[in-house]
Design a protein around this motif. Sequence first.
Motif, PDB file in Angstrom:
ATOM      1  N   LYS A  13      44.532  26.955  40.693  1.00 11.09           N
ATOM      2  CA  LYS A  13      43.738  27.289  41.869  1.00 11.09           C
ATOM      3  C   LYS A  13      44.438  28.404  42.639  1.00 11.09           C
ATOM      4  O   LYS A  13      45.660  28.468  42.689  1.00 11.09           O
ATOM      5  CB  LYS A  13      43.572  26.059  42.766  1.00 11.09           C
ATOM      6  N   VAL A  14      43.645  29.263  43.264  1.00  9.20           N
ATOM      7  CA  VAL A  14      44.224  30.441  43.902  1.00  9.20           C
ATOM      8  C   VAL A  14      45.058  30.101  45.123  1.00  9.20           C
ATOM      9  O   VAL A  14      45.810  30.923  45.611  1.00  9.20           O
ATOM     10  CB  VAL A  14      43.115  31.440  44.302  1.00  9.20           C
ATOM     11  N   HIS A  46      47.359  34.304  43.434  1.00  8.41           N
ATOM     12  CA  HIS A  46      47.244  33.683  44.753  1.00  8.41           C
ATOM     13  C   HIS A  46      46.615  34.658  45.742  1.00  8.41           C
ATOM     14  O   HIS A  46      47.098  35.758  45.935  1.00  8.41           O
ATOM     15  CB  HIS A  46      48.631  33.258  45.235  1.00  8.41           C
ATOM     16  N   VAL A  47      45.551  34.258  46.353  1.00 13.57           N
ATOM     17  CA  VAL A  47      44.852  35.130  47.305  1.00 13.57           C
ATOM     18  C   VAL A  47      45.670  35.230  48.588  1.00 13.57           C
ATOM     19  O   VAL A  47      46.048  34.221  49.182  1.00 13.57           O
ATOM     20  CB  VAL A  47      43.452  34.580  47.625  1.00 13.57           C
ATOM     21  N   TYR A  72      40.464  40.251  42.604  1.00 11.22           N
ATOM     22  CA  TYR A  72      39.786  41.224  43.456  1.00 11.22           C
ATOM     23  C   TYR A  72      40.708  41.790  44.534  1.00 11.22           C
ATOM     24  O   TYR A  72      41.762  41.223  44.826  1.00 11.22           O
ATOM     25  CB  TYR A  72      38.550  40.603  44.123  1.00 11.22           C
ATOM     26  N   GLN A  73      40.287  42.908  45.086  1.00 10.93           N
ATOM     27  CA  GLN A  73      40.901  43.533  46.258  1.00 10.93           C
ATOM     28  C   GLN A  73      39.767  43.902  47.203  1.00 10.93           C
ATOM     29  O   GLN A  73      38.814  44.565  46.791  1.00 10.93           O
ATOM     30  CB  GLN A  73      41.677  44.793  45.874  1.00 10.93           C
ATOM     31  N   VAL A  74      39.866  43.481  48.436  1.00 12.85           N
ATOM     32  CA  VAL A  74      38.854  43.816  49.433  1.00 12.85           C
ATOM     33  C   VAL A  74      39.546  44.289  50.704  1.00 12.85           C
ATOM     34  O   VAL A  74      40.474  43.638  51.190  1.00 12.85           O
ATOM     35  CB  VAL A  74      37.951  42.605  49.767  1.00 12.85           C
ATOM     36  N   ASN A  88      44.111  39.212  45.476  1.00 15.37           N
ATOM     37  CA  ASN A  88      45.021  38.427  44.644  1.00 15.37           C
ATOM     38  C   ASN A  88      45.692  39.302  43.593  1.00 15.37           C
ATOM     39  O   ASN A  88      46.253  38.823  42.621  1.00 15.37           O
ATOM     40  CB  ASN A  88      44.309  37.242  43.986  1.00 15.37           C
ATOM     41  N   THR A  89      45.612  40.610  43.783  1.00 16.94           N
ATOM     42  CA  THR A  89      46.349  41.579  42.975  1.00 16.94           C
ATOM     43  C   THR A  89      46.566  42.828  43.814  1.00 16.94           C
ATOM     44  O   THR A  89      45.684  43.247  44.553  1.00 16.94           O
ATOM     45  CB  THR A  89      45.582  41.936  41.685  1.00 16.94           C
TER      46      THR A  89
END
Length: 316
Positions: free
Chosen positions: A64-65, A73-74, A98-100, A116-117
């Motif tokens: 799980k993140v 890990h978010v 993703y990246q936001v 998370n990256t």
Amino acid sequence: MKHKVFLGSIIAAVAAFVLYAANIKRVENAQLKVVGPKTSKIEQKNKKKTKAKAPQAKKLKEPKVNSIGYSNHVKAKSGSDRKLVKIIKKTMGLDDSYQVVTQDLNDSKRFAVVANTEKAHNAGKVMQLYLLIALYEQEQKGKMGSKTAVKIARKDKAKGDRMLQVNMAYGVAYLREAMLKGSKTASNALIRKIGLKNIDSVVRRMGAAQTTMAKNFNGDSYGKTTATDLAKTMIGLYQGRVLNRQHASKVLSTLASSRNRPQLVKGIRGGVYAIGDDDFATAIVQGRGNYAISVWSSNNKNLGKQINRWFDQKHK
């Protein structure tokens, strides 16, 4: 005499029986221990058999993140708006990397960076943004203009591109429009004309530290970038970094007139200046609230609408 011999025989028999019984008891109580060479073939063969029979480890499920210590890990950047972070996490879900990045253009303290990256990823159409900025900087410096023509060289020609012909000269404006419509040949000609060093200089001055431009657009990737770098670039355009207001407006007008808007901004009303595709996209949105948004993800279908709704409610 015969009696003595008989008596001696009896004593010898009893003694033999006692000794035999003692040996039987010792054998029963003894532990059997086999000692052999560790490098024997038999032992190695047995080891292989034991290893083959050992149960295979179960394939671990993706953690799980919110589990500590995993690369997916978010994380939200310190200072990010909590409600905005919650919306982003809920919209993006738990199954994709993703990246936001989103930033209120009128309030520097209202932003969210959730990912998370952190590394740069291969990018396609969105890299045209840096080429556009570099192109208009050349115009701003007086090195290129509306009358500038570029002859297509053989090395510019991309496989399967029929829009442009080798040894034919085309105006810069035409090449720009051809590039936005998907012509790799037009992109290659502009990169050669502007110069990769000049484009890289624009990238750095825009604050895009992790962004690298490809030498040409012949492959699937036009370079590498991050959502953070794209957001910095769009904010830089809005604030007049590298380009003055006049030429920054030309870049934004070019983005606004593009018919192929990325999924990120589809369905959003107001002034929308966007570029990208389904994986990498960035935009400036002017409505009730003015904000910049960038994303890297293969699942951003509803993100733009959710972010836009949040900003609209904040500026009612």
